[in-house]
Design a protein around this motif. Sequence first.
Motif, PDB file in Angstrom:
ATOM      1  N   HIS A   1      30.023 -60.740   1.771  1.00  0.00           N
ATOM      2  CA  HIS A   1      30.030 -61.420   0.501  1.00  0.00           C
ATOM      3  C   HIS A   1      28.530 -61.620  -0.031  1.00  0.00           C
ATOM      4  O   HIS A   1      28.463 -61.435  -1.161  1.00  0.00           O
ATOM      5  N   TRP A   2      27.505 -62.000   0.828  1.00  0.00           N
ATOM      6  CA  TRP A   2      26.482 -62.024   0.216  1.00  0.00           C
ATOM      7  C   TRP A   2      25.688 -60.967  -0.422  1.00  0.00           C
ATOM      8  O   TRP A   2      25.025 -60.682  -1.227  1.00  0.00           O
ATOM      9  N   ILE A   3      26.209 -59.859   0.673  1.00  0.00           N
ATOM     10  CA  ILE A   3      25.446 -58.344   0.046  1.00  0.00           C
ATOM     11  C   ILE A   3      26.202 -58.200  -1.539  1.00  0.00           C
ATOM     12  O   ILE A   3      25.492 -57.789  -2.302  1.00  0.00           O
ATOM     13  N   VAL A   4      27.478 -58.667  -1.651  1.00  0.00           N
ATOM     14  CA  VAL A   4      27.984 -58.246  -3.158  1.00  0.00           C
ATOM     15  C   VAL A   4      27.295 -59.326  -3.984  1.00  0.00           C
ATOM     16  O   VAL A   4      27.000 -58.771  -5.029  1.00  0.00           O
ATOM     17  N   GLU A   5      27.357 -60.448  -3.655  1.00  0.00           N
ATOM     18  CA  GLU A   5      26.659 -61.295  -4.678  1.00  0.00           C
ATOM     19  C   GLU A   5      25.369 -60.968  -4.976  1.00  0.00           C
ATOM     20  O   GLU A   5      24.937 -61.280  -6.394  1.00  0.00           O
ATOM     21  N   GLU A   6      24.483 -60.768  -4.055  1.00  0.00           N
ATOM     22  CA  GLU A   6      23.143 -60.371  -4.311  1.00  0.00           C
ATOM     23  C   GLU A   6      22.924 -59.207  -5.201  1.00  0.00           C
ATOM     24  O   GLU A   6      22.038 -59.074  -5.865  1.00  0.00           O
ATOM     25  N   THR A   7      23.847 -58.074  -5.091  1.00  0.00           N
ATOM     26  CA  THR A   7      23.610 -56.895  -5.701  1.00  0.00           C
ATOM     27  C   THR A   7      24.034 -57.404  -7.185  1.00  0.00           C
ATOM     28  O   THR A   7      23.472 -56.693  -8.135  1.00  0.00           O
ATOM     29  N   GLN A   8      25.097 -58.130  -7.426  1.00  0.00           N
ATOM     30  CA  GLN A   8      25.591 -58.528  -8.714  1.00  0.00           C
ATOM     31  C   GLN A   8      24.656 -59.546  -9.384  1.00  0.00           C
ATOM     32  O   GLN A   8      24.093 -59.227 -10.601  1.00  0.00           O
ATOM     33  N   ARG A   9      23.920 -60.462  -8.640  1.00  0.00           N
ATOM     34  CA  ARG A   9      22.915 -61.067  -9.331  1.00  0.00           C
ATOM     35  C   ARG A   9      21.684 -60.434  -9.643  1.00  0.00           C
ATOM     36  O   ARG A   9      21.143 -60.496 -10.762  1.00  0.00           O
ATOM     37  N   GLU A  10      21.140 -59.459  -8.626  1.00  0.00           N
ATOM     38  CA  GLU A  10      20.154 -58.452  -8.992  1.00  0.00           C
ATOM     39  C   GLU A  10      20.539 -57.677 -10.273  1.00  0.00           C
ATOM     40  O   GLU A  10      19.331 -57.585 -11.250  1.00  0.00           O
ATOM     41  N   ARG A  11      21.516 -57.127 -10.338  1.00  0.00           N
ATOM     42  CA  ARG A  11      21.932 -56.318 -11.696  1.00  0.00           C
ATOM     43  C   ARG A  11      21.780 -57.147 -12.689  1.00  0.00           C
ATOM     44  O   ARG A  11      21.186 -56.921 -13.653  1.00  0.00           O
ATOM     45  N   GLU A  12      21.959 -58.283 -12.876  1.00  0.00           N
ATOM     46  CA  GLU A  12      22.021 -59.269 -13.986  1.00  0.00           C
ATOM     47  C   GLU A  12      20.757 -59.604 -14.239  1.00  0.00           C
ATOM     48  O   GLU A  12      19.918 -59.506 -15.433  1.00  0.00           O
ATOM     49  N   ASP A  13      19.630 -59.618 -13.171  1.00  0.00           N
ATOM     50  CA  ASP A  13      18.232 -59.940 -13.674  1.00  0.00           C
ATOM     51  C   ASP A  13      17.582 -58.606 -13.970  1.00  0.00           C
ATOM     52  O   ASP A  13      16.491 -58.982 -14.781  1.00  0.00           O
ATOM     53  N   PHE A  14      17.939 -57.391 -13.579  1.00  0.00           N
ATOM     54  CA  PHE A  14      17.421 -56.194 -13.944  1.00  0.00           C
ATOM     55  C   PHE A  14      17.664 -56.196 -15.779  1.00  0.00           C
ATOM     56  O   PHE A  14      16.877 -55.659 -16.215  1.00  0.00           O
ATOM     57  N   GLN A  15      18.767 -56.743 -16.013  1.00  0.00           N
ATOM     58  CA  GLN A  15      19.154 -56.625 -17.521  1.00  0.00           C
ATOM     59  C   GLN A  15      17.990 -57.449 -18.376  1.00  0.00           C
ATOM     60  O   GLN A  15      17.798 -57.150 -19.358  1.00  0.00           O
ATOM     61  N   GLU A  16      17.598 -58.575 -17.718  1.00  0.00           N
ATOM     62  CA  GLU A  16      16.821 -59.425 -18.176  1.00  0.00           C
ATOM     63  C   GLU A  16      15.184 -59.002 -18.337  1.00  0.00           C
ATOM     64  O   GLU A  16      14.410 -59.357 -18.927  1.00  0.00           O
ATOM     65  N   GLU A  17      14.920 -58.280 -17.121  1.00  0.00           N
ATOM     66  CA  GLU A  17      13.644 -57.558 -16.610  1.00  0.00           C
ATOM     67  C   GLU A  17      13.767 -56.250 -16.632  1.00  0.00           C
ATOM     68  O   GLU A  17      13.588 -55.399 -15.356  1.00  0.00           O
ATOM     69  N   PRO A  18      13.911 -55.310 -17.548  1.00  0.00           N
ATOM     70  CA  PRO A  18      14.136 -54.094 -17.549  1.00  0.00           C
ATOM     71  C   PRO A  18      13.013 -53.167 -17.035  1.00  0.00           C
ATOM     72  O   PRO A  18      13.225 -52.047 -16.232  1.00  0.00           O
TER      73      PRO A  18
ATOM     74  N   PRO B   1      10.671 -54.015  -7.230  1.00  0.00           N
ATOM     75  CA  PRO B   1      11.768 -53.757  -6.347  1.00  0.00           C
ATOM     76  C   PRO B   1      11.865 -52.205  -6.019  1.00  0.00           C
ATOM     77  O   PRO B   1      11.744 -51.292  -6.860  1.00  0.00           O
ATOM     78  N   SER B   2      12.355 -51.623  -4.779  1.00  0.00           N
ATOM     79  CA  SER B   2      12.256 -50.381  -4.475  1.00  0.00           C
ATOM     80  C   SER B   2      13.684 -49.734  -4.877  1.00  0.00           C
ATOM     81  O   SER B   2      14.642 -50.166  -4.368  1.00  0.00           O
ATOM     82  N   PRO B   3      13.518 -48.740  -5.569  1.00  0.00           N
ATOM     83  CA  PRO B   3      14.799 -47.898  -6.063  1.00  0.00           C
ATOM     84  C   PRO B   3      15.506 -47.346  -4.832  1.00  0.00           C
ATOM     85  O   PRO B   3      14.670 -47.353  -3.559  1.00  0.00           O
ATOM     86  N   GLY B   4      16.797 -46.930  -4.797  1.00  0.00           N
ATOM     87  CA  GLY B   4      17.352 -46.317  -3.691  1.00  0.00           C
ATOM     88  C   GLY B   4      17.494 -47.163  -2.437  1.00  0.00           C
ATOM     89  O   GLY B   4      17.837 -46.450  -1.220  1.00  0.00           O
ATOM     90  N   THR B   5      17.573 -48.623  -2.646  1.00  0.00           N
ATOM     91  CA  THR B   5      18.042 -49.412  -1.682  1.00  0.00           C
ATOM     92  C   THR B   5      19.017 -50.263  -1.770  1.00  0.00           C
ATOM     93  O   THR B   5      19.642 -50.273  -3.080  1.00  0.00           O
ATOM     94  N   MET B   6      19.852 -50.898  -0.893  1.00  0.00           N
ATOM     95  CA  MET B   6      20.922 -51.859  -1.211  1.00  0.00           C
ATOM     96  C   MET B   6      20.521 -53.057  -0.178  1.00  0.00           C
ATOM     97  O   MET B   6      19.803 -52.883   0.894  1.00  0.00           O
ATOM     98  N   PHE B   7      20.935 -54.091  -0.671  1.00  0.00           N
ATOM     99  CA  PHE B   7      21.049 -55.384   0.207  1.00  0.00           C
ATOM    100  C   PHE B   7      21.498 -55.250   1.610  1.00  0.00           C
ATOM    101  O   PHE B   7      22.760 -54.787   1.558  1.00  0.00           O
ATOM    102  N   LEU B   8      20.824 -55.569   2.779  1.00  0.00           N
ATOM    103  CA  LEU B   8      21.694 -55.530   3.909  1.00  0.00           C
ATOM    104  C   LEU B   8      21.647 -56.927   4.673  1.00  0.00           C
ATOM    105  O   LEU B   8      22.878 -57.380   5.086  1.00  0.00           O
ATOM    106  N   CYS B   9      20.724 -57.620   4.638  1.00  0.00           N
ATOM    107  CA  CYS B   9      20.799 -59.054   5.657  1.00  0.00           C
ATOM    108  C   CYS B   9      19.577 -59.828   4.914  1.00  0.00           C
ATOM    109  O   CYS B   9      18.306 -59.565   4.709  1.00  0.00           O
ATOM    110  N   SER B  10      20.096 -61.277   4.833  1.00  0.00           N
ATOM    111  CA  SER B  10      18.827 -62.281   4.614  1.00  0.00           C
ATOM    112  C   SER B  10      18.485 -62.754   5.894  1.00  0.00           C
ATOM    113  O   SER B  10      19.160 -63.112   6.829  1.00  0.00           O
TER     114      SER B  10
END
Length: 201
Positions: A57-74, A111-120
């Motif tokens: 659930h955290w992986i999904v939430e962080e992925t979606q949150r980061e995607r929103e942040d990227f829209q603000e900081e392209p 942030p590095s491209p080609g990666t996904m969130f795994l663990c906090s």
Amino acid sequence: MAAELSRLADLSTAVPLPESEVVALEEVIGAPLPDEFRSFLLRFGRGVRPGPLLDLHWIVEETQREREDFQEEPDVAAYPWEPFPVTRDDVRQLRRLAAEEADPTLWMDKPSPGTMFLCSHGCSWISMLAMNGEYAGTVWLTEMGWVKDMYWWPSAPWRDVEPSGRLHGGWSEPVPFLDWYTHWTRQIVSRHRRSRQPDFP
């Protein structure tokens, strides 16, 4: 790996993830999962006790949150489907720094491209999974947050905090996901067993 984990943990605690849920996770991430990680989810799900459990659930939430942040900081946007930039030359540099007793760290300005969130690991320390390239399926540690400079090194949560003060620092070899999970499980199980031993005078 199942044989190794059976000596360390209780495999009955593993709840395999259905193929449909793995596909759903790939759709959220936006890229195919590396083979080792995908196979792990289908066989062990979030993991086994007393080893570490992944928080999907955290992986999904962080992925979606980061995607929103990227829209603000392209200008700092980096997506999982883009090429993972770490190369063999970069890894040789990490080994050279370690041999010189310097901090084996890769510096990147975003942030590095080609990666996904795994663990906090608490606060802003995050283990990320490389999605493609020469080191697809390896695990890397970074300090997340919108900072000018970001540093990356191979994730080694079984090593705790190094004298330099950086979480899990000092490890210079890229770690494939299955090795990463097994090493970490060994550490947790060892601590668990020590804590259960009687304290004789």
